[in-house]
Design a protein around this motif. Structure first.
Motif, PDB file in Angstrom:
ATOM      1  N   PRO A 185       1.060  -1.076   0.390  1.00  0.00           N
ATOM      2  CA  PRO A 185      -0.416  -0.211  -0.334  1.00  0.00           C
ATOM      3  C   PRO A 185       1.052   1.058  -0.079  1.00  0.00           C
ATOM      4  N   ALA A 186       2.004   1.201   0.285  1.00  0.00           N
ATOM      5  CA  ALA A 186       3.015   2.711   0.385  1.00  0.00           C
ATOM      6  C   ALA A 186       3.211   3.280  -0.693  1.00  0.00           C
ATOM      7  N   THR A 187       3.132   2.285  -2.274  1.00  0.00           N
ATOM      8  CA  THR A 187       3.316   2.311  -3.829  1.00  0.00           C
ATOM      9  C   THR A 187       2.303   3.879  -3.810  1.00  0.00           C
ATOM     10  N   MET A 188       0.516   3.849  -2.962  1.00  0.00           N
ATOM     11  CA  MET A 188       0.020   4.910  -3.466  1.00  0.00           C
ATOM     12  C   MET A 188       0.908   6.221  -3.077  1.00  0.00           C
ATOM     13  N   GLY A 189       1.896   6.390  -2.262  1.00  0.00           N
ATOM     14  CA  GLY A 189       2.508   7.519  -2.367  1.00  0.00           C
ATOM     15  C   GLY A 189       3.425   8.163  -3.290  1.00  0.00           C
ATOM     16  N   PHE A 190       3.592   7.009  -4.381  1.00  0.00           N
ATOM     17  CA  PHE A 190       3.356   7.492  -5.793  1.00  0.00           C
ATOM     18  C   PHE A 190       2.968   6.794  -6.833  1.00  0.00           C
ATOM     19  N   VAL A 191       2.023   6.973  -6.807  1.00  0.00           N
ATOM     20  CA  VAL A 191       1.416   6.620  -7.929  1.00  0.00           C
ATOM     21  C   VAL A 191      -0.024   8.331  -8.397  1.00  0.00           C
TER      22      VAL A 191
ATOM     23  N   TYR B  13      -6.013   8.477  -4.443  1.00  0.00           N
ATOM     24  CA  TYR B  13      -6.857   9.462  -4.937  1.00  0.00           C
ATOM     25  C   TYR B  13      -5.675  10.213  -3.832  1.00  0.00           C
ATOM     26  N   ASN B  14      -4.752  10.812  -4.355  1.00  0.00           N
ATOM     27  CA  ASN B  14      -4.396  11.687  -3.366  1.00  0.00           C
ATOM     28  C   ASN B  14      -4.991  13.216  -3.382  1.00  0.00           C
ATOM     29  N   PHE B  15      -5.080  12.908  -1.826  1.00  0.00           N
ATOM     30  CA  PHE B  15      -5.483  14.341  -0.743  1.00  0.00           C
ATOM     31  C   PHE B  15      -4.344  15.171  -1.326  1.00  0.00           C
ATOM     32  N   ASN B  16      -3.181  14.822  -1.029  1.00  0.00           N
ATOM     33  CA  ASN B  16      -2.245  16.207  -1.285  1.00  0.00           C
ATOM     34  C   ASN B  16      -1.402  16.093  -1.656  1.00  0.00           C
ATOM     35  N   ARG B  17       0.409  16.721  -0.686  1.00  0.00           N
ATOM     36  CA  ARG B  17       1.390  15.730  -1.321  1.00  0.00           C
ATOM     37  C   ARG B  17       1.936  14.920  -0.538  1.00  0.00           C
ATOM     38  N   LYS B  18       0.522  14.357   1.185  1.00  0.00           N
ATOM     39  CA  LYS B  18       1.653  13.535   2.020  1.00  0.00           C
ATOM     40  C   LYS B  18       0.627  11.805   1.781  1.00  0.00           C
ATOM     41  N   VAL B  19      -0.747  12.861   1.860  1.00  0.00           N
ATOM     42  CA  VAL B  19      -1.417  11.314   1.930  1.00  0.00           C
ATOM     43  C   VAL B  19      -2.622  11.108   0.695  1.00  0.00           C
ATOM     44  N   SER B  20      -2.279   9.785   0.800  1.00  0.00           N
ATOM     45  CA  SER B  20      -3.127   8.941  -0.640  1.00  0.00           C
ATOM     46  C   SER B  20      -4.086   8.603   0.063  1.00  0.00           C
TER      47      SER B  20
ATOM     48  N   VAL C  75       4.725   5.510   4.218  1.00  0.00           N
ATOM     49  CA  VAL C  75       4.139   4.599   4.810  1.00  0.00           C
ATOM     50  C   VAL C  75       2.798   4.591   4.611  1.00  0.00           C
ATOM     51  N   ALA C  76       2.274   3.110   5.593  1.00  0.00           N
ATOM     52  CA  ALA C  76       1.004   2.850   4.956  1.00  0.00           C
ATOM     53  C   ALA C  76       0.717   1.712   5.303  1.00  0.00           C
ATOM     54  N   ALA C  77      -0.430   1.389   5.009  1.00  0.00           N
ATOM     55  CA  ALA C  77      -1.307   0.428   5.815  1.00  0.00           C
ATOM     56  C   ALA C  77      -2.384   0.320   5.566  1.00  0.00           C
ATOM     57  N   SER C  78      -2.783  -1.156   5.444  1.00  0.00           N
ATOM     58  CA  SER C  78      -4.295  -1.368   4.664  1.00  0.00           C
ATOM     59  C   SER C  78      -5.328  -2.353   6.149  1.00  0.00           C
TER      60      SER C  78
ATOM     61  N   TRP D 105       6.049  -0.227   3.571  1.00  0.00           N
ATOM     62  CA  TRP D 105       6.640   0.660   3.484  1.00  0.00           C
ATOM     63  C   TRP D 105       7.862   1.366   2.096  1.00  0.00           C
ATOM     64  N   MET D 106       7.814   2.054   1.209  1.00  0.00           N
ATOM     65  CA  MET D 106       8.545   2.431   0.407  1.00  0.00           C
ATOM     66  C   MET D 106       9.314   3.657   0.056  1.00  0.00           C
ATOM     67  N   GLY D 107      10.430   3.707  -0.875  1.00  0.00           N
ATOM     68  CA  GLY D 107      11.104   5.110  -0.618  1.00  0.00           C
ATOM     69  C   GLY D 107      12.118   5.121  -2.045  1.00  0.00           C
ATOM     70  N   GLN D 108      12.067   6.434  -2.701  1.00  0.00           N
ATOM     71  CA  GLN D 108      12.426   7.033  -3.351  1.00  0.00           C
ATOM     72  C   GLN D 108      14.179   7.671  -3.466  1.00  0.00           C
ATOM     73  N   TYR D 109      14.952   7.272  -4.146  1.00  0.00           N
ATOM     74  CA  TYR D 109      16.354   7.422  -3.681  1.00  0.00           C
ATOM     75  C   TYR D 109      16.789   8.261  -5.155  1.00  0.00           C
ATOM     76  N   LEU D 110      18.820   8.753  -4.889  1.00  0.00           N
ATOM     77  CA  LEU D 110      19.055   8.889  -6.190  1.00  0.00           C
ATOM     78  C   LEU D 110      18.706   9.432  -7.625  1.00  0.00           C
ATOM     79  N   ASP D 111      17.749  10.505  -7.093  1.00  0.00           N
ATOM     80  CA  ASP D 111      17.481  11.446  -7.737  1.00  0.00           C
ATOM     81  C   ASP D 111      15.854  10.484  -8.527  1.00  0.00           C
ATOM     82  N   LYS D 112      15.344  10.381  -7.684  1.00  0.00           N
ATOM     83  CA  LYS D 112      14.705   9.278  -7.339  1.00  0.00           C
ATOM     84  C   LYS D 112      14.660   7.842  -9.317  1.00  0.00           C
ATOM     85  N   ARG D 113      16.031   7.410  -8.997  1.00  0.00           N
ATOM     86  CA  ARG D 113      16.347   6.103  -9.884  1.00  0.00           C
ATOM     87  C   ARG D 113      16.417   5.538  -9.440  1.00  0.00           C
TER      88      ARG D 113
END
Length: 425
Positions: free
Chosen positions: A59-65, A105-112, A167-170, A216-224
């Protein structure tokens, strides 16, 4: 368009609940991936979100979709064959339709927030010639087999505590449907014995349950570089009351817990490679992990102990081991409108043929190990996507001793074709 999307999602959810057993899952009883895009790339999703259905894995992938909806289906064409002693038969279940849906649905930049409804797994066989009866001298003209459909619906929420990490929970809601037929031979091994009413031939029975998934999901190195981790608890299901002398613990068939790690790297602006490792803990579910009937002198029960009668807490099960699935996927953006995918998926069969487990695996032949996948997405405009996938599960065969028929053999291969529609809100 929004009204059409709402209608599609409602129709797909209804179809998920209404369709007959449609699961010949190929990482044992679990699908290799959820959604057309994931399946086209070997099933990767933990750190490689491609649509809203990635949330069914992590579910943490929602922060990047981006806010979007996805509706699709997979058409499965399995081929299972069993041999027991001198008799051989092919399962008649050879085509299935398995729909899935998801939205973010992205409510804002932080919460989906999001929701997925997917066919998590299961299995189904139907042999018109009853191998168990034939090998034991009973009437073979009795159809034998099982059907299990295990569906999961998951409302989810994610939070990005900085630009790189989510981070996310379902809440995972499980719905299962099961039926067995033609298994009368095994009345000898229930607690009741001959005349058991909780073993076979009782039609469809339903089970409901719930569990949790965190990720949990994280993106680093300029999102690569993307990294991800996920854990799903056991989905605690109500008992199958009509089959309380088939499954251990009086008809209890929970969905096992899972844990996984994922990594993906964007080597160029067009080329991304992802790799997931996902472990399914079948050892946590008695009906799946308990020892199967034994081949050898004396009783079929382990150590000759009557406590292993079907339906008891330590009743006979499938004897499955835990399974680790390895998933490799490649994504290539051919141009702005077309993305190509390919992948490989491997999960060792949980069936140990040396321990007599082939006998029960004949009605649940989820033994395929290697899978090759391809897929593509076409975008006619910036908001609309049409995707397809093709998965081939290579033929795999297991043979070993059984307490009836002396020896048994099972083999299975499978093809599946997936199609889906995606729309960015």
């Amino acid at each position: 368009m929004r009204q059409k999307i709402r209608w599609l999602m409602t129709s797909t959810l209804a179809a998920c609940l209404a369709l007959p057993s449609a699961a010949m899952a190929t990482n044992a009883m679990v699908l290799i991936g959820y959604g057309t895009k994931s399946r086209g790339a070997g099933g990767i999703a933990i750190a490689s979100p491609q649509d809203s259905l990635a949330a069914a894995t992590n579910p943490a992938t929602m922060g990047f979709v981006k806010s979007r909806v996805d509706v699709g289906a997979d058409f499965f064409f399995p081929k299972a064959e069993a041999e027991l002693g001198d008799f051989q038969e092919q399962s008649q279940y050879d085509k299935y339709l398995m729909p899935a849906m998801g939205g973010v649905y992205n409510f804002n930049r932080k919460v989906s927030m999001g929701f997925t409804a997917i066919p998590w797994g299961g299995g189904g066989t139907r042999y018109n010639f009853n191998l168990y009866n034939a090998s034991s001298g009973s009437n073979p003209d009795v159809t034998m087999g099982v059907e299990l459909l295990s569906m999961q619906m998951a409302p989810s929420i994610s939070y990005k505590f900085n630009k790189q990490n989510s981070v996310a929970a379902s809440l995972v809601i499980g719905v299962q449907r099961f039926r067995a037929f033609g298994l009368e031979y095994f009345e000898n091994f229930t607690a009741t014995g001959l005349g058991s009413t909780g073993l076979t031939g009782n039609g469809n029975d339903y089970s409901y349950g719930a569990g949790a998934r965190i990720g949990w999901m994280g993106q680093y190195l300029d999102k690569r570089l993307s990294l991800g981790a996920v854990y799903t608890s056991k989905i605690y299901q109500t008992e199958f009351d009509d089959y309380d002398e088939l499954f251990a613990e009086q008809g209890d068939l929970d969905s096992p817990p899972q844990a996984g790690l994922g990594i993906s790297y964007k080597f160029t602006d067009d080329l991304t490679v992802g790799f997931d490792v996902l472990k399914t803990f079948y050892s946590e579910v008695a009906a799946i992990n308990n020892q199967s009937a034994q081949k050898g002198p004396g009783s079929v029960f382990p150590n000759g102990d009557e406590k292993h009668r079907l339906g008891n807490d330590e009743g006979l099960g499938f004897g499955w081991d835990d399974q680790i699935a390895y998933k490799l996927g490649v994504l290539y953006d051919w141009n702005e409108k077309l993305t190509l995918r390919a992948g490989w998926n491997y999960g060792k069969s949980p069936v140990n043929e040396k321990n007599g487990e082939v006998l029960m695996a004949m009605v649940a032949p989820a033994i395929t190990q290697h899978h090759a996948t391809i897929g593509a997405t076409y975008m006619p405009n910036k908001r609309t996507e049409l995707s397809f996938s093709f998965v081939h599960a290579f033929k795999y065969e297991q043979e070993g001793p059984t307490f009836i028929g002396n020896t048994g053999r099972i083999q299975m291969d499978q093809n599946s074709l997936g199609v889906s529609f995606g729309y960015t809100l």
